[in-house]
Enzyme design. Structure first.
Site, PDB file in Angstrom:
ATOM      1  N   ASP A 189      30.157  41.158  33.194  1.00  0.00           N
ATOM      2  CA  ASP A 189      31.002  41.991  35.052  1.00  0.00           C
ATOM      3  C   ASP A 189      30.267  41.117  35.928  1.00  0.00           C
ATOM      4  OD1 ASP A 189      32.060  43.875  37.121  1.00  0.00           O
ATOM      5  OD2 ASP A 189      29.476  43.778  37.260  1.00  0.00           O
TER       6      ASP A 189
ATOM      7  N   LYS B  87      35.618  40.601  43.072  1.00  0.00           N
ATOM      8  CA  LYS B  87      35.882  40.789  41.665  1.00  0.00           C
ATOM      9  C   LYS B  87      35.342  41.645  40.690  1.00  0.00           C
ATOM     10  CE  LYS B  87      30.755  40.472  40.669  1.00  0.00           C
ATOM     11  NZ  LYS B  87      30.731  40.498  39.407  1.00  0.00           N
TER      12      LYS B  87
ATOM     13  N   ILE C 124      27.637  47.633  45.786  1.00  0.00           N
ATOM     14  CA  ILE C 124      28.210  46.999  46.399  1.00  0.00           C
ATOM     15  C   ILE C 124      28.519  47.056  47.885  1.00  0.00           C
ATOM     16  CG2 ILE C 124      30.610  46.376  45.823  1.00  0.00           C
ATOM     17  CD1 ILE C 124      28.459  43.888  46.011  1.00  0.00           C
TER      18      ILE C 124
END
Lengths: 309, 309
Positions: free
Chosen positions: A169, A91, A16
């Site tokens: 997730d 997150k 990410i």
């Protein structure tokens, strides 16, 4: 009128970070990426350390952005908060609610910025859908979150271990959108969880919720999905259907596709983080995590066939 | 100086009501038990209804005490709060955190009393232990909660169904004591959950927590325990060991047994409820429930042999 540029440390360098964070930081104009802390990997132009402790021993920072797997986010955030820094956390912000509560308390007592980066809330249609729902009656909501874990989380064993959230997730993104756009209360009723016999977290889940006590909200979640991913939220109202597709990257009202600006999620997150630091505020919402905890607490677990990457 | 007596409705008539609530209400001097609402059963001297809706249609009440199984507590509490009543809820107050949050919001917006009745916090030693721990360094905590579900929850299938909490139904009492006596932060690290193959909730659990980030807290929980029950909390400190036994009904410091007054839990709960109503306040703590949700969320589930009552 210039905002002071913030000296930023990045903790964790994974998919990410390379896909999203680096470009967003570079184009922000508000952050200087000074250093990284990760057991492996480094970023051109930034000093590389193997841990947050080593990074803080050598660098003077204003803020850190924590992008490690969720299980270690809280201990890292605690170190950063104790060092007086502003903290942004990918997150879900923590692996447990008790950790989240602890971080919130630390940040509040230190008067520091703590930001839970629910990136899907920054997709273009979210504000428009939220506004649209204030004067419609919602009749039913369906969330379809299907993806191939091999494609989207290659080799991420931590994700399918106990405490790794499994299919929640990715699906927590849907919950972060729903809790933002809905003008009322969302509560888990029941859940069926499918856990592969060689793993500790669900790879599949079917969750029933209620919005405002009675409107049915069904989540059909599956990471064991071969083929094209679907990240869709379908909201049936008394005045037509609103669809958020591709995780919020497209949307339509009664089949009419609405225009959206793409690629703004992470730039918006970093703008918001800079703004929070600048104004000395926090934005730390554990609502989506609470719904996942509820689904796990009331969920009925079924063992299914082993899963190998 | 007399407090006004409160007209009370009791919802749910099960084992805990007959064992504890009725005597506590009768001796309180602050409540008149006007009516009950339950699909079966009645209480001498109180009007019997089959549901809270029927009860509220026929009776004028000030308050209700909700003693049903946890899964239906929230919807009942919502009806009572919407009718303007003060509400006391047996532990755990709701089946999910999102329900708890909803109740808290409703009570706050109506300015009504909402009370989570964590009865184990009302055992005699809790206040003394809390005071004692403020000037000791805690080194380790062990919780042993072993009981025979056949003896203590005969035929209560709901307890072993998904959402019924399983072994956490009794063990949440230990968590309610710990969160009250400890001068700091408790967080779940990991959990091993044993779920019988024909049930949906754990009958056994081994939970690791940390107190204040590093002090080990181990919970050894088992409802599949033949023989004498053990409900013990052992707190090792730098100045000796504090033991809370029998769920808080006896305690000792370094082996020296301390005197305790027995049978005060439920009378204290009702006194506290009356006091909250009288002063227009709420006491609704979801801390113990949050720790259970965390244990379920990070827990690794193992299937074990089927269990039949």
């Amino acid at each position: 009128m210039d905002q002071r540029r913030l000296r930023l440390g990045l903790v964790g360098i994974g998919k990410i970070v390379r896909d999203q964070h680096l470009a967003a930081i570079a184009q922000s104009g508000q952050f200087d990426l000074v250093a990284t802390a990760a057991p492996e990997g480094h970023v051109e132009g930034a000093a590389a350390y193997s841990s947050i402790e080593a990074m803080l021993a050598h660098e003077t920072l204003d803020a850190v952005s924590i992008c490690t797997p969720p299980g270690v986010r809280a201990p890292i955030a605690i170190v950063a908060l104790r060092a007086g820094l502003a903290v942004m956390v990918e997150k879900p912000p923590t692996a447990t609610l008790s950790q989240a509560e602890h971080l919130a308390r630390l940040a509040a007592s230190g008067g520091q910025t703590l930001f839970s980066a629910w990136h899907s809330r920054e997709t273009a249609p979210v504000d428009a859908v939220r506004a649209m729902l204030t004067d419609r009656r919602i009749e039913a909501i369906e969330v379809i979150w299907h993806e191939d874990v091999r494609e989207w989380h290659p080799g991420q064993d931590w994700l399918l271990a106990a405490g790794g959230f499994g299919v929640f997730d990715p699906a927590i993104n849907a919950l972060s959108i729903l809790t933002k756009v809905l003008p009322g209360h969302l509560a888990v009723q029941s859940a069926a969880l499918g856990v592969p016999e060689n793993r500790g977290a669900p790879i599949r889940a079917d969750v029933m919720m209620h919005f405002d006590g009675s409107v049915p909200v069904r989540l059909d979640l599956n990471m064991r999905h071969a083929g094209t991913a679907r990240w869709d939220i379908i909201i049936a109202t008394d005045r037509g259907t609103i669809e958020l597709g591709r995780g919020g990257h497209r949307w339509s009202v009664d089949g009419e596709v609405m225009p959206v600006e793409q690629g703004q999620e992470y730039p918006r997150l970093y703008r918001r983080f800079a703004e929070l630091v600048d104004t000395g505020r926090s934005d730390f919402d554990i609502g989506p995590l609470m719904l996942v905890a509820d689904a796990m607490m009331v969920g009925h677990t079924t063992r299914e066939a082993a899963f190998h990457f």
